[in-house]
Write an enzyme that holds these catalytic residues in place. Structure first.
Site, PDB file in Angstrom:
ATOM      1  N   ARG A  22     -39.430 -12.553  31.224  1.00  0.00           N
ATOM      2  CA  ARG A  22     -39.037 -11.181  30.852  1.00  0.00           C
ATOM      3  C   ARG A  22     -37.931 -10.668  31.774  1.00  0.00           C
ATOM      4  O   ARG A  22     -36.940 -10.080  31.323  1.00  0.00           O
ATOM      5  CB  ARG A  22     -40.263 -10.275  30.918  1.00  0.00           C
ATOM      6  N   VAL A  24     -35.746 -12.361  33.539  1.00  0.00           N
ATOM      7  CA  VAL A  24     -34.464 -13.046  33.329  1.00  0.00           C
ATOM      8  C   VAL A  24     -33.802 -12.524  32.051  1.00  0.00           C
ATOM      9  O   VAL A  24     -32.601 -12.206  32.032  1.00  0.00           O
ATOM     10  CB  VAL A  24     -34.679 -14.584  33.256  1.00  0.00           C
ATOM     11  N   ARG A  75     -43.961 -31.862  30.514  1.00  0.00           N
ATOM     12  CA  ARG A  75     -43.464 -32.709  31.611  1.00  0.00           C
ATOM     13  C   ARG A  75     -42.730 -33.866  30.951  1.00  0.00           C
ATOM     14  O   ARG A  75     -43.333 -34.594  30.168  1.00  0.00           O
ATOM     15  CB  ARG A  75     -44.645 -33.234  32.445  1.00  0.00           C
ATOM     16  N   SER A 108     -39.272 -30.060  38.466  1.00  0.00           N
ATOM     17  CA  SER A 108     -38.352 -29.331  37.580  1.00  0.00           C
ATOM     18  C   SER A 108     -37.073 -28.960  38.330  1.00  0.00           C
ATOM     19  O   SER A 108     -35.992 -28.916  37.757  1.00  0.00           O
ATOM     20  CB  SER A 108     -39.011 -28.053  37.060  1.00  0.00           C
ATOM     21  N   ASP A 130     -49.764 -24.177  42.601  1.00  0.00           N
ATOM     22  CA  ASP A 130     -50.087 -25.005  43.770  1.00  0.00           C
ATOM     23  C   ASP A 130     -49.585 -24.472  45.114  1.00  0.00           C
ATOM     24  O   ASP A 130     -50.082 -24.875  46.158  1.00  0.00           O
ATOM     25  CB  ASP A 130     -49.531 -26.428  43.575  1.00  0.00           C
ATOM     26  N   GLY A 188     -65.281 -17.325  52.878  1.00  0.00           N
ATOM     27  CA  GLY A 188     -66.110 -17.652  54.042  1.00  0.00           C
ATOM     28  C   GLY A 188     -66.863 -18.951  53.820  1.00  0.00           C
ATOM     29  O   GLY A 188     -68.042 -19.083  54.187  1.00  0.00           O
ATOM     30  N   GLU A 190     -68.372 -22.579  54.202  1.00  0.00           N
ATOM     31  CA  GLU A 190     -68.863 -23.269  55.392  1.00  0.00           C
ATOM     32  C   GLU A 190     -67.927 -24.401  55.795  1.00  0.00           C
ATOM     33  O   GLU A 190     -67.738 -24.684  56.972  1.00  0.00           O
ATOM     34  CB  GLU A 190     -70.270 -23.834  55.148  1.00  0.00           C
ATOM     35  N   GLN A 255     -58.568 -22.392  36.239  1.00  0.00           N
ATOM     36  CA  GLN A 255     -57.774 -21.863  37.360  1.00  0.00           C
ATOM     37  C   GLN A 255     -56.343 -21.539  36.970  1.00  0.00           C
ATOM     38  O   GLN A 255     -55.639 -20.821  37.670  1.00  0.00           O
ATOM     39  CB  GLN A 255     -57.687 -22.918  38.487  1.00  0.00           C
TER      40      GLN A 255
HETATM   41  O1  F6P Z   1     -49.229 -28.390  39.206  1.00  0.00           O
HETATM   42  C1  F6P Z   1     -50.223 -27.628  38.644  1.00  0.00           C
HETATM   43  C2  F6P Z   1     -51.466 -28.448  38.378  1.00  0.00           C
HETATM   44  O2  F6P Z   1     -52.436 -27.586  37.828  1.00  0.00           O
HETATM   45  C3  F6P Z   1     -52.031 -29.190  39.584  1.00  0.00           C
HETATM   46  O3  F6P Z   1     -52.785 -28.355  40.417  1.00  0.00           O
HETATM   47  C4  F6P Z   1     -52.847 -30.256  38.882  1.00  0.00           C
HETATM   48  O4  F6P Z   1     -53.004 -31.386  39.727  1.00  0.00           O
HETATM   49  C5  F6P Z   1     -52.009 -30.584  37.676  1.00  0.00           C
HETATM   50  O5  F6P Z   1     -51.185 -29.455  37.438  1.00  0.00           O
HETATM   51  C6  F6P Z   1     -52.796 -30.886  36.433  1.00  0.00           C
HETATM   52  O6  F6P Z   1     -51.900 -31.070  35.372  1.00  0.00           O
HETATM   53  P1  F6P Z   1     -52.340 -31.316  33.865  1.00  0.00           P
HETATM   54  O7  F6P Z   1     -52.962 -30.055  33.326  1.00  0.00           O
HETATM   55  O8  F6P Z   1     -51.084 -31.679  33.156  1.00  0.00           O
HETATM   56  O9  F6P Z   1     -53.319 -32.445  33.903  1.00  0.00           O
END
Ligand code: F6P
Length: 322
Positions: A22, A24, A75, A108, A130, A188, A190, A255
């Protein structure tokens, strides 16, 4: 002087990529440029045709709050080959696009640098959960991902404590331990095990055994991905040798999704607008970062050579707080 710019997202998606798109698009239009979106990263650039399309203000309405990337991502290993990149350059020339913003990780960035060497000025924005790009303190998506991990670990802690168990929680990060380290401190935990902070297994076992014998109610161990090839087998060894009933949890791609945090939205907006400024100033082959809260740019080759911050002071904090 440039007239038409393109934008694409590449590699693993990350929350906040849409905010960068957005920024850009809107900054480009603000300065009178034509802006083109490219679907599915470098793959769309090579396939051309409808993958390259004109964007206007409304193309990026109502996307600031959405995770993922509206441009799609991919990719493309073949992009390392010059002949494949030449097809991309031809497609850009056909549309009259003279410069490109690439949002993605270090792989990239390399593609962006090579395209610049072939005559298309490119600027890279750090879009990855990451946080593994040394030329910026934070990548777009890291903060949101961290908060998602916290949300998940908070839930796991509740049940781990009720059952007096040990939870071994694997988080993403590719070969970078920042997600594990930062979330471990926030929780926190361990124990925190990352590529920069590996702990021999006998030490892990003896520490957890002591906790179990001291009647600790629970133990949370946060581990970066790609350290233990079989996380369930690792959890089984902990259980067998410490007495703690132990469960392994792999958080996985939960995540990577979700609405971006305020931090990521603002970071992406600042970096996106700055990228357009750089292109207008005739810069190419560079990437954008945020260092000490200032938006900066680096030559991509220089950026890729920078040593990554191993957060030694944060690692010390783990020792002090535990
Ligand atoms: O680079 C982001 C990431 O989520 C990494 O943390 C993970 O190792 C990788 O991509 C997983 O990629 P994919 O969803 O293509 O398997």
């Amino acid at each position: 002087m440039i007239h038409k710019i393109g934008i694409l997202t590449s590699g693993g998606d990350a929350p906040g990529m849409n905010c960068a798109i957005r920024a850009v698009v809107r900054a480009g239009l603000h300065y009178g440029l034509e802006v083109y979106g490219v679907m599915d990263g470098y793959r769309g650039l090579v396939e051309g045709g409808e993958n390259i399309f004109k964007m206007d203000r409304s193309s990026v309405s109502d996307i600031v709050n959405r995770g993922g990337t509206v441009l799609g991502t991919a990719r493309l290993r073949e992009f390392k080959e010059e002949s494949v990149r030449q097809i991309a350059v031809n497609n850009l020339r056909k549309t009259g696009i003279d410069a490109l913003v690439v949002i993605g990780g270090d792989g990239s960035y390399m593609g962006a640098k090579k395209l610049t060497e072939m005559g298309i000025d490119c600027v890279g924005l750090p879009g990855t959960i990451d946080n593994d790009i040394a030329s910026t303190d934070y990548t777009i998506g890291f903060d949101t991902c961290l908060n998602t991990i916290m949300y998940c670990v908070d839930h796991i802690r509740d049940t781990t404590e009720s059952h007096q168990r040990c939870a071994v929680i694997e988080v993403m990060g590719n070969h970078c331990g920042d997600l594990a380290l930062f979330s471990g401190i926030a929780e926190g935990a361990e124990m925190i095990i990352t590529p920069d902070h590996p702990i021999p297994e006998d030490e892990i076992i003896s520490s957890l055994k002591k906790m179990y014998e001291a009647k600790r109610k629970r133990a949370v161990v946060i581990v970066s991905e790609k350290i233990y090839p079989d996380i369930n087998a690792f959890a089984a060894r902990i259980q067998e040798q410490t007495g703690f009933e132990t469960k392994a949890e792999v958080l996985g791609r939960v995540q990577r999704g979700g609405s971006p945090s305020a931090f990521d939205r603002i970071l992406a907006a600042r970096m996106g607008a700055y990228a357009v400024d750089c292109l207008l100033a005739g810069k190419g082959g560079i990437c954008i970062g945020m260092v000490n809260n200032k938006i900066v740019d680096y030559d991509i080759y220089e950026a890729l050579k920078l040593p990554r911050d191993k957060h030694i002071s944060m690692l010390r904090l783990v020792d002090i707080l535990n």
